[in-house]
Design a protein around this motif. Sequence first.
Motif, mmCIF file in Angstrom:
data_model
loop_
_atom_site.group_PDB
_atom_site.id
_atom_site.type_symbol
_atom_site.label_atom_id
_atom_site.label_comp_id
_atom_site.label_asym_id
_atom_site.label_seq_id
_atom_site.Cartn_x
_atom_site.Cartn_y
_atom_site.Cartn_z
ATOM 1 N N CYS A 67 0.836 -1.210 0.000
ATOM 2 C CA CYS A 67 0.000 0.000 0.000
ATOM 3 C C CYS A 67 0.867 1.256 0.000
ATOM 4 O O CYS A 67 0.606 2.205 -0.740
ATOM 5 N N LYS A 68 1.911 1.258 0.844
ATOM 6 C CA LYS A 68 2.805 2.417 0.936
ATOM 7 C C LYS A 68 3.433 2.713 -0.422
ATOM 8 O O LYS A 68 3.430 3.855 -0.885
ATOM 9 N N VAL A 69 3.951 1.681 -1.083
ATOM 10 C CA VAL A 69 4.608 1.862 -2.380
ATOM 11 C C VAL A 69 3.603 2.353 -3.427
ATOM 12 O O VAL A 69 3.904 3.245 -4.218
ATOM 13 N N MET A 70 2.388 1.799 -3.405
ATOM 14 C CA MET A 70 1.361 2.239 -4.364
ATOM 15 C C MET A 70 1.018 3.707 -4.155
ATOM 16 O O MET A 70 0.771 4.438 -5.113
ATOM 17 N N LEU A 71 1.003 4.156 -2.903
ATOM 18 C CA LEU A 71 0.637 5.539 -2.596
ATOM 19 C C LEU A 71 1.772 6.523 -2.863
ATOM 20 O O LEU A 71 1.536 7.640 -3.306
ATOM 21 N N GLU A 72 3.012 6.113 -2.596
ATOM 22 C CA GLU A 72 4.125 7.062 -2.693
ATOM 23 C C GLU A 72 4.749 7.123 -4.083
ATOM 24 O O GLU A 72 5.529 8.020 -4.363
ATOM 25 N N GLU B 155 3.971 6.884 -10.407
ATOM 26 C CA GLU B 155 3.709 5.992 -11.545
ATOM 27 C C GLU B 155 2.551 5.040 -11.246
ATOM 28 O O GLU B 155 1.769 4.696 -12.123
ATOM 29 N N TYR B 156 2.443 4.606 -9.999
ATOM 30 C CA TYR B 156 1.358 3.695 -9.620
ATOM 31 C C TYR B 156 0.096 4.456 -9.229
ATOM 32 O O TYR B 156 -0.998 4.131 -9.683
#
Length: 116
Positions: A23-28, A31-32
């Motif tokens: 979730c963190k990577v998707m939010l930060e 590109e995602y």
Amino acid sequence: MLENKTLPLENTTDCLSTMASVCKVMLETPEYSSRFSSEDTLLFCMRVMVGVIILYDHVHPNGAFNKSSKIDMKGCIKVLKDQPADNVEGLLNALKFTTKHLNDESTPKNIRTMLQ
């Protein structure tokens, strides 16, 4: 006859920390997050991240805020703070008031400060 076998605790906490990280990577990552067509999807992602952090904090013996935690708490809090305040105030409050280990001595000061 079915036997009631329980998973090792580590399997559960690994799963929760992985979900928080995804979730963190998707939010930060622009590109995602730019692929989400609706703001509701971003909000859902934030809610899931906060929810699994709270669960992890209650299930793991040392909690989510401990240095040994597999959750990047600093990164997760930063992601929330980078969102519009009215979207995340409740989520930050949930981390402050529904977690078990935030006020432990083992919680790094900078994490506590970020949530004040």
